[in-house]
Design a protein around this motif. Structure first.
Motif, PDB file in Angstrom:
ATOM      1  N   LYS A   1      49.783  39.576  46.109  1.00 51.71           N
ATOM      2  CA  LYS A   1      48.687  40.439  46.574  1.00 51.71           C
ATOM      3  C   LYS A   1      48.772  40.680  48.073  1.00 51.71           C
ATOM      4  O   LYS A   1      48.324  41.685  48.587  1.00 51.71           O
TER       5      LYS A   1
ATOM      6  N   LYS B   1      43.720  45.289  42.712  1.00 53.74           N
ATOM      7  CA  LYS B   1      44.842  44.381  42.444  1.00 53.74           C
ATOM      8  C   LYS B   1      45.453  43.749  43.707  1.00 53.74           C
ATOM      9  O   LYS B   1      45.889  42.602  43.694  1.00 53.74           O
TER      10      LYS B   1
ATOM     11  N   GLU C   1      42.770  35.514  41.003  1.00 54.01           N
ATOM     12  CA  GLU C   1      43.599  35.114  39.861  1.00 54.01           C
ATOM     13  C   GLU C   1      42.798  34.117  39.018  1.00 54.01           C
ATOM     14  O   GLU C   1      41.845  33.515  39.508  1.00 54.01           O
TER      15      GLU C   1
ATOM     16  N   ASP D   1      51.300  32.805  39.696  1.00 53.66           N
ATOM     17  CA  ASP D   1      50.382  33.943  39.558  1.00 53.66           C
ATOM     18  C   ASP D   1      50.614  34.956  40.683  1.00 53.66           C
ATOM     19  O   ASP D   1      51.586  34.859  41.420  1.00 53.66           O
ATOM     20  N   ARG D   2      49.695  35.925  40.836  1.00 49.14           N
ATOM     21  CA  ARG D   2      49.937  37.038  41.775  1.00 49.14           C
ATOM     22  C   ARG D   2      49.330  36.803  43.161  1.00 49.14           C
ATOM     23  O   ARG D   2      49.301  37.725  43.983  1.00 49.14           O
ATOM     24  N   THR D   3      48.834  35.586  43.440  1.00 45.86           N
ATOM     25  CA  THR D   3      48.130  35.370  44.708  1.00 45.86           C
ATOM     26  C   THR D   3      48.967  35.789  45.919  1.00 45.86           C
ATOM     27  O   THR D   3      48.493  36.542  46.768  1.00 45.86           O
TER      28      THR D   3
ATOM     29  N   HIS E   1      50.294  28.475  44.306  1.00 51.76           N
ATOM     30  CA  HIS E   1      50.036  29.590  43.387  1.00 51.76           C
ATOM     31  C   HIS E   1      51.335  30.275  42.986  1.00 51.76           C
ATOM     32  O   HIS E   1      51.548  30.623  41.834  1.00 51.76           O
TER      33      HIS E   1
END
Ligand code: HEM
Ligand code: HEM
Length: 201
Positions: A190, A8, A80, A185-187, A179
């Motif tokens: 991360k 993740k 993602e 999103d989780r870009t 992003h």
């Protein structure tokens, strides 16, 4: 937080090297432009600023080697959602960033005719005094340092330093913000911290 990457997230080591490198890039630009814009030739300030530039650059080279080794030993966090073309572009962009983290310090070092006083602690021999230069380039190929450094300086300063590196970094930062703010999103998470994960820990 994990030291190694997980499926993740980037781990603590990858994150630390990533953000330290980002600061070192900022530092190497600030020092070289400070030298250009705010110091007079042949003054101690001028010399110190370029030495700081060299030192930041050499540190980037050391970090990129550690980073490549660490990357090979780790999983890469999952991408993602996006199209195949977007994933390809993102990967290409990251490889290009790796390339500049290697090419900039190498061209900087090869094209410099003075020793690097690494953060004023110890000296790194200047390239014209090394065996590779004296035996291979000067003796073997008959090329003087003045002739050798010209195209290398041109690549370091005019092509990459002044343009391409800026464009790549700007594109990278804009992609991260896109992003985070548009795609949501989780870009970026991360590579930073994900508060929702912290709360559920
Ligand atoms: C990632 C690392 C590096 C980056 C991003 C970088 C970037 C730059 C930039 C933007 C310039 C000025 C270009 C201009 O005049 O517009 C420059 C100049 C220069 N760099 Fe680097 N550099 C790096 C590493 C190094 C290293 C490791 C050395 C030498 C050990 C070095 C030596 C030089 C020299 C001698 C100049 C010319 C200084 C001047 O004209 O004021 N650079 N670099
Ligand atoms: C404010 C500045 C920066 C931001 C916001 C940022 C953001 C990010 C984010 C969110 C990722 C994860 C992307 C993903 O996994 O899809 C990433 C990865 C990466 N960044 Fe940056 N970054 C910045 C500066 C830099 C700089 C200056 C460099 C190097 C010149 C760099 C090189 C990389 C590389 C090579 C990766 C890929 C990591 C890997 O998989 O090994 N970044 N960055």
């Amino acid at each position: 937080m994990h030291l190694k990457n997980t499926h993740k997230n980037y781990g603590l080591i990858a994150k630390t090297i990533h953000w330290l490198t980002a600061m070192l890039f900022l530092g190497s630009y600030m020092s070289v432009y400070y030298r250009h814009w705010f110091t007079e030739d042949k003054t101690p300030e001028n010399w110190n600023a370029i030495q700081i530039h060299f030192s930041f650059g050499v540190t980037i080279a050391v970090f990129v080697l550690l980073r490549i080794i660490w990357r090979l030993m780790n999983t890469i966090p999952a991408e993602e959602p996006g199209t195949a073309l977007e994933h390809k572009a993102a990967r290409l962009g990251h490889y290009a960033l790796y390339a500049i983290m290697i090419i900039m310090p190498v061209t900087g070092y090869l094209g410099t005719g003075v020793a690097t006083e690494f953060f004023f602690m110890f000296d790194i021999e200047k390239f014209p005094n090394t065996w590779v230069f004296t035996q291979v380039i000067q003796e073997g190929l008959g090329i003087s340092f003045e002739t050798f450094e010209k195209p290398i300086d041109f690549i370091h300063k005019e092509i990459l330093g002044a343009w391409l590196v800026w464009m790549l970094i700007a594109g990278h930062v804009m992609a991260a913000l896109y992003h985070h703010l548009v795609r949501k999103d989780r870009t970026l998470k991360k590579m930073t911290v994900d508060r929702s994960e912290r709360l559920s820990d």
